[in-house]
Scaffold this motif. Structure first.
Motif, PDB file in Angstrom:
ATOM      1  N   PHE A  35       8.762  -9.552  -9.086  1.00 49.42           N
ATOM      2  CA  PHE A  35       8.159 -10.121 -10.653  1.00 49.42           C
ATOM      3  C   PHE A  35       6.970  -9.550 -11.010  1.00 49.42           C
ATOM      4  N   LEU A  36       5.868  -9.524  -9.976  1.00 50.77           N
ATOM      5  CA  LEU A  36       4.471  -8.808 -10.245  1.00 50.77           C
ATOM      6  C   LEU A  36       4.681  -7.483 -10.679  1.00 50.77           C
ATOM      7  N   GLN A  37       5.538  -6.712  -9.687  1.00 52.43           N
ATOM      8  CA  GLN A  37       5.610  -5.301  -9.900  1.00 52.43           C
ATOM      9  C   GLN A  37       5.977  -4.987 -11.140  1.00 52.43           C
ATOM     10  N   LYS A  38       7.150  -5.640 -11.529  1.00 51.41           N
ATOM     11  CA  LYS A  38       7.727  -5.558 -13.192  1.00 51.41           C
ATOM     12  C   LYS A  38       6.733  -5.881 -14.003  1.00 51.41           C
ATOM     13  N   ASN A  59       0.890  -0.763  -7.618  1.00 53.19           N
ATOM     14  CA  ASN A  59       1.857  -1.228  -6.645  1.00 53.19           C
ATOM     15  C   ASN A  59       1.593  -2.439  -6.029  1.00 53.19           C
ATOM     16  N   ILE A  60       2.484  -3.405  -5.820  1.00 56.08           N
ATOM     17  CA  ILE A  60       2.431  -4.497  -4.893  1.00 56.08           C
ATOM     18  C   ILE A  60       3.343  -4.392  -3.880  1.00 56.08           C
ATOM     19  N   THR A  61       2.772  -4.087  -2.635  1.00 58.09           N
ATOM     20  CA  THR A  61       3.518  -3.863  -1.400  1.00 58.09           C
ATOM     21  C   THR A  61       4.437  -5.089  -0.794  1.00 58.09           C
ATOM     22  N   SER A  62       5.331  -4.628  -0.155  1.00 65.59           N
ATOM     23  CA  SER A  62       5.917  -5.976   0.757  1.00 65.59           C
ATOM     24  C   SER A  62       5.036  -6.521   1.995  1.00 65.59           C
ATOM     25  N   ASN A  63       4.064  -5.722   2.441  1.00 68.23           N
ATOM     26  CA  ASN A  63       3.077  -6.309   3.306  1.00 68.23           C
ATOM     27  C   ASN A  63       1.913  -6.993   2.759  1.00 68.23           C
TER      28      ASN A  63
END
Length: 156
Positions: A35-38, A59-63
């Motif tokens: 959601f944040l990335q979009k 980018n918002i990363t998975s970590n």
């Protein structure tokens, strides 16, 4: 025959479990990241910096990191990064058509790196990231803040 029936029941149970797992909801952390990335991609306003910035990466990363990189026409590169567990608050200055989104951290938690600048390469720390945005409604802003807070809690 009893062994065959037991094996058949076990196989059926395993298949049933796999079926339910296949249709289970994804990890909430992945939903927040998506959601944040979009949101950041859809609402980013490159027109505010078109005379200075050649391209950007947000980018918002998975970590659990927020990374924002700007490549200027002069060759200079600015890189901002912070761990989402350090997120404190956000502010928005502008109207629904165009504005700037300020992401604040709890302290000097934003890593700022500058490359190929006239003054030389500089590494420093900051308390906020400023992102130019457009077409951001109050509901969108509330959802971004809510997802950042939820992601912050999940990471902690």
């Amino acid at each position: 025959m009893k062994k065959f029936t037991l094996c058949l029941k076990t196989l059926f149970f395993i298949a049933l479990c796999m079926f339910f797992l296949a249709f289970s909801s994804p990890d909430p952390l992945e939903q927040y990241i998506g959601f944040l990335q979009k949101s950041f991609t859809d609402h980013y306003d490159s027109n505010q910096e078109i005379n200075q910035v050649k391209r950007y990466e947000l980018n918002i990363t998975s970590n659990g990191f927020c990374r924002y990189k700007r490549y200027y026409l002069s060759g200079k590169t600015e890189y901002f990064s912070f761990k989402l567990s350090k997120f404190k608050d956000l502010d928005y200055y502008g109207d629904t058509k165009t504005g700037k989104l300020f992401l604040y951290t709890k302290g000097d938690d934003v890593i700022v790196q500058t490359y190929r600048d006239r003054g030389g390469d500089v590494d420093s720390m900051a308390t906020k990231i400023i992102i130019p945005v457009k077409n951001l409604e109050p509901e969108d802003l509330n959802q971004i803040k809510e997802n950042l807070n939820k992601m912050n809690q999940k990471i902690l």
